[in-house]
Motif scaffolding. Structure first.
Motif, PDB file in Angstrom:
ATOM      1  N   VAL A 152       0.849  -1.190   0.000  1.00  0.00           N
ATOM      2  CA  VAL A 152       0.000   0.000   0.000  1.00  0.00           C
ATOM      3  C   VAL A 152       0.886   1.242   0.000  1.00  0.00           C
ATOM      4  O   VAL A 152       1.878   1.308   0.724  1.00  0.00           O
ATOM      5  CB  VAL A 152      -0.922   0.024   1.239  1.00  0.00           C
ATOM      6  CG1 VAL A 152      -1.758   1.286   1.272  1.00  0.00           C
ATOM      7  CG2 VAL A 152      -1.806  -1.213   1.267  1.00  0.00           C
ATOM      8  N   LEU A 153       0.514   2.219  -0.813  1.00  0.00           N
ATOM      9  CA  LEU A 153       1.213   3.502  -0.872  1.00  0.00           C
ATOM     10  C   LEU A 153       0.165   4.602  -0.835  1.00  0.00           C
ATOM     11  O   LEU A 153      -0.850   4.519  -1.522  1.00  0.00           O
ATOM     12  CB  LEU A 153       2.025   3.606  -2.176  1.00  0.00           C
ATOM     13  CG  LEU A 153       2.686   4.946  -2.486  1.00  0.00           C
ATOM     14  CD1 LEU A 153       3.774   5.253  -1.463  1.00  0.00           C
ATOM     15  CD2 LEU A 153       3.270   4.936  -3.881  1.00  0.00           C
ATOM     16  N   GLY A 154       0.391   5.610  -0.031  1.00  0.00           N
ATOM     17  CA  GLY A 154      -0.556   6.714   0.058  1.00  0.00           C
ATOM     18  C   GLY A 154       0.150   8.048  -0.104  1.00  0.00           C
ATOM     19  O   GLY A 154       1.331   8.180   0.210  1.00  0.00           O
ATOM     20  N   GLY A 155      -0.557   9.030  -0.617  1.00  0.00           N
ATOM     21  CA  GLY A 155       0.007  10.362  -0.771  1.00  0.00           C
ATOM     22  C   GLY A 155      -0.951  11.278  -1.491  1.00  0.00           C
ATOM     23  O   GLY A 155      -2.025  10.866  -1.922  1.00  0.00           O
ATOM     24  N   THR A 156      -0.534  12.529  -1.645  1.00  0.00           N
ATOM     25  CA  THR A 156      -1.393  13.485  -2.353  1.00  0.00           C
ATOM     26  C   THR A 156      -1.235  13.342  -3.860  1.00  0.00           C
ATOM     27  O   THR A 156      -2.189  13.533  -4.602  1.00  0.00           O
ATOM     28  CB  THR A 156      -1.065  14.937  -1.954  1.00  0.00           C
ATOM     29  OG1 THR A 156       0.312  15.174  -2.213  1.00  0.00           O
ATOM     30  CG2 THR A 156      -1.389  15.192  -0.503  1.00  0.00           C
ATOM     31  N   PHE A 157      -0.050  13.060  -4.322  1.00  0.00           N
ATOM     32  CA  PHE A 157       0.217  12.911  -5.751  1.00  0.00           C
ATOM     33  C   PHE A 157      -0.395  14.062  -6.545  1.00  0.00           C
ATOM     34  O   PHE A 157      -0.992  13.880  -7.598  1.00  0.00           O
ATOM     35  CB  PHE A 157      -0.298  11.557  -6.279  1.00  0.00           C
ATOM     36  CG  PHE A 157       0.413  10.396  -5.668  1.00  0.00           C
ATOM     37  CD1 PHE A 157       1.629   9.984  -6.173  1.00  0.00           C
ATOM     38  CD2 PHE A 157      -0.127   9.719  -4.587  1.00  0.00           C
ATOM     39  CE1 PHE A 157       2.305   8.912  -5.601  1.00  0.00           C
ATOM     40  CE2 PHE A 157       0.536   8.660  -4.011  1.00  0.00           C
ATOM     41  CZ  PHE A 157       1.758   8.246  -4.517  1.00  0.00           C
ATOM     42  N   SER A 169       6.798   2.633  -8.999  1.00  0.00           N
ATOM     43  CA  SER A 169       7.526   1.492  -9.569  1.00  0.00           C
ATOM     44  C   SER A 169       7.891   0.496  -8.476  1.00  0.00           C
ATOM     45  O   SER A 169       7.763  -0.717  -8.657  1.00  0.00           O
ATOM     46  CB  SER A 169       8.797   1.957 -10.277  1.00  0.00           C
ATOM     47  OG  SER A 169       8.486   2.779 -11.366  1.00  0.00           O
ATOM     48  N   GLU A 170       8.350   1.003  -7.334  1.00  0.00           N
ATOM     49  CA  GLU A 170       8.713   0.128  -6.211  1.00  0.00           C
ATOM     50  C   GLU A 170       7.506  -0.666  -5.735  1.00  0.00           C
ATOM     51  O   GLU A 170       7.603  -1.856  -5.446  1.00  0.00           O
ATOM     52  CB  GLU A 170       9.285   0.942  -5.055  1.00  0.00           C
ATOM     53  CG  GLU A 170      10.740   1.242  -5.177  1.00  0.00           C
ATOM     54  CD  GLU A 170      11.604  -0.002  -5.097  1.00  0.00           C
ATOM     55  OE1 GLU A 170      11.604  -0.709  -4.065  1.00  0.00           O
ATOM     56  OE2 GLU A 170      12.294  -0.266  -6.086  1.00  0.00           O
ATOM     57  N   VAL A 171       6.357   0.002  -5.616  1.00  0.00           N
ATOM     58  CA  VAL A 171       5.139  -0.690  -5.196  1.00  0.00           C
ATOM     59  C   VAL A 171       4.819  -1.818  -6.174  1.00  0.00           C
ATOM     60  O   VAL A 171       4.525  -2.940  -5.769  1.00  0.00           O
ATOM     61  CB  VAL A 171       3.951   0.301  -5.087  1.00  0.00           C
ATOM     62  CG1 VAL A 171       2.634  -0.424  -4.969  1.00  0.00           C
ATOM     63  CG2 VAL A 171       4.151   1.227  -3.904  1.00  0.00           C
ATOM     64  N   VAL A 181      -2.846   2.011  -4.226  1.00  0.00           N
ATOM     65  CA  VAL A 181      -2.337   3.375  -4.154  1.00  0.00           C
ATOM     66  C   VAL A 181      -3.504   4.265  -3.724  1.00  0.00           C
ATOM     67  O   VAL A 181      -4.520   4.327  -4.403  1.00  0.00           O
ATOM     68  CB  VAL A 181      -1.759   3.851  -5.506  1.00  0.00           C
ATOM     69  CG1 VAL A 181      -1.291   5.286  -5.397  1.00  0.00           C
ATOM     70  CG2 VAL A 181      -0.635   2.938  -5.954  1.00  0.00           C
ATOM     71  N   CYS A 182      -3.344   4.909  -2.569  1.00  0.00           N
ATOM     72  CA  CYS A 182      -4.376   5.803  -2.038  1.00  0.00           C
ATOM     73  C   CYS A 182      -3.973   7.241  -2.364  1.00  0.00           C
ATOM     74  O   CYS A 182      -2.865   7.663  -2.068  1.00  0.00           O
ATOM     75  CB  CYS A 182      -4.485   5.634  -0.538  1.00  0.00           C
ATOM     76  SG  CYS A 182      -4.853   3.938  -0.035  1.00  0.00           S
ATOM     77  N   VAL A 183      -4.922   7.969  -2.958  1.00  0.00           N
ATOM     78  CA  VAL A 183      -4.643   9.351  -3.344  1.00  0.00           C
ATOM     79  C   VAL A 183      -5.530  10.262  -2.507  1.00  0.00           C
ATOM     80  O   VAL A 183      -6.746  10.108  -2.468  1.00  0.00           O
ATOM     81  CB  VAL A 183      -4.932   9.567  -4.850  1.00  0.00           C
ATOM     82  CG1 VAL A 183      -4.693  11.003  -5.236  1.00  0.00           C
ATOM     83  CG2 VAL A 183      -4.100   8.621  -5.687  1.00  0.00           C
ATOM     84  N   LYS A 184      -4.881  11.221  -1.850  1.00  0.00           N
ATOM     85  CA  LYS A 184      -5.608  12.196  -1.039  1.00  0.00           C
ATOM     86  C   LYS A 184      -5.829  13.435  -1.884  1.00  0.00           C
ATOM     87  O   LYS A 184      -4.886  13.972  -2.478  1.00  0.00           O
ATOM     88  CB  LYS A 184      -4.822  12.544   0.212  1.00  0.00           C
ATOM     89  CG  LYS A 184      -5.529  13.527   1.105  1.00  0.00           C
ATOM     90  CD  LYS A 184      -4.734  13.832   2.351  1.00  0.00           C
ATOM     91  CE  LYS A 184      -5.475  14.839   3.177  1.00  0.00           C
ATOM     92  NZ  LYS A 184      -4.747  15.207   4.370  1.00  0.00           N
ATOM     93  N   THR A 185      -7.047  13.897  -1.950  1.00  0.00           N
ATOM     94  CA  THR A 185      -7.395  15.085  -2.712  1.00  0.00           C
ATOM     95  C   THR A 185      -7.375  16.302  -1.793  1.00  0.00           C
ATOM     96  O   THR A 185      -7.934  16.271  -0.709  1.00  0.00           O
ATOM     97  CB  THR A 185      -8.792  14.941  -3.343  1.00  0.00           C
ATOM     98  OG1 THR A 185      -8.832  13.744  -4.096  1.00  0.00           O
ATOM     99  CG2 THR A 185      -9.104  16.123  -4.232  1.00  0.00           C
ATOM    100  N   ILE A 186      -6.721  17.336  -2.259  1.00  0.00           N
ATOM    101  CA  ILE A 186      -6.678  18.591  -1.513  1.00  0.00           C
ATOM    102  C   ILE A 186      -7.486  19.626  -2.287  1.00  0.00           C
ATOM    103  O   ILE A 186      -7.227  19.861  -3.457  1.00  0.00           O
ATOM    104  CB  ILE A 186      -5.241  19.085  -1.323  1.00  0.00           C
ATOM    105  CG1 ILE A 186      -4.434  18.070  -0.511  1.00  0.00           C
ATOM    106  CG2 ILE A 186      -5.226  20.449  -0.668  1.00  0.00           C
ATOM    107  CD1 ILE A 186      -2.969  18.423  -0.366  1.00  0.00           C
ATOM    108  N   VAL A 187      -8.464  20.216  -1.639  1.00  0.00           N
ATOM    109  CA  VAL A 187      -9.299  21.236  -2.258  1.00  0.00           C
ATOM    110  C   VAL A 187      -8.934  22.570  -1.633  1.00  0.00           C
ATOM    111  O   VAL A 187      -8.997  22.757  -0.432  1.00  0.00           O
ATOM    112  CB  VAL A 187     -10.797  20.940  -2.067  1.00  0.00           C
ATOM    113  CG1 VAL A 187     -11.637  22.021  -2.723  1.00  0.00           C
ATOM    114  CG2 VAL A 187     -11.144  19.570  -2.602  1.00  0.00           C
TER     115      VAL A 187
END
Length: 189
Positions: A152-157, A169-171, A181-187
């Motif tokens: 599992v990888l998380g971030g804003t991306f 790539s590592e994941v 892959v968890c993507v956090k949305t910033i508004v």
């Protein structure tokens, strides 16, 4: 004239900086990088498979993305890793390839056979460049070969850059079954 999309075939990843430093004069938008040793079935005069496990590519990928950050930060550079895990014999890209760059000089017949047999998405009027980076250098390294069933990888991306590409790539390399892959949305208001 600059090519919109290039494909760099790398047989000598330790010398990739020699080519990347001049790529910006050749490619305008996207550069795909295919590690020759990642193809399941290299042809004729092309090198055999060098690495025998996925994690052994980690250091090579890190070095490639580090050089990309220095020499080609303006390009969308993508190292193709599908052939590492799934023994995919052909190179598939989202964008059609206008320019194929080899980091070693090959016979014309070997290049033609490679392009015809290994590259799926190529334009009719593609160009070929060969740059000799010297003898391929590979060293056996003591690499952590840890694999997990689920990674599992998380971030804003928020803006994908070379570090994000390396992490993704590592994941993909370290997961046996599932990569999340968890993507956090910033508004911003």
């Amino acid at each position: 004239m600059l090519a919109k999309t290039g494909l760099l075939i790398v047989s000598n990843p330790k010398q990739i900086h020699k080519i990347l430093s001049s790529i910006h004069k050749q490619v305008k938008n996207t550069l795909y990088i295919q590690l020759l040793s990642a193809l399941g079935d290299p042809l004729g005069a092309f090198q055999p498979v060098v690495f025998n496990t996925w994690p052994k590519f980690s250091k090579t990928l890190f070095n490639i993305y580090s050089q990309v950050a220095v020499h080609c930060n303006h390009l969308d550079v993508r190292v193709l890793i599908s052939g590492l895990k799934y023994n995919i014999p052909k190179i598939n890209t989202k964008s059609p390839i206008d320019l194929v760059i080899f980091d070693k000089t090959y016979k014309k017949s070997d290049i033609e056979q490679f392009i015809k047999g290994k590259i799926n998405n190529i334009t009719e009027k593609f160009e070929i460049i060969t740059v000799d980076t010297g003898k391929a250098e590979f060293e056996e390294e003591n690499i952590d070969e840890f694999l997990a069933d689920h990674v599992v990888l998380g971030g804003t991306f928020d803006r994908i850059h070379v570090a994000h590409k390396f992490l993704l790539s590592e994941v993909a390399l370290r997961s046996k079954k599932i990569a999340t892959v968890c993507v956090k949305t910033i508004v911003l208001f």
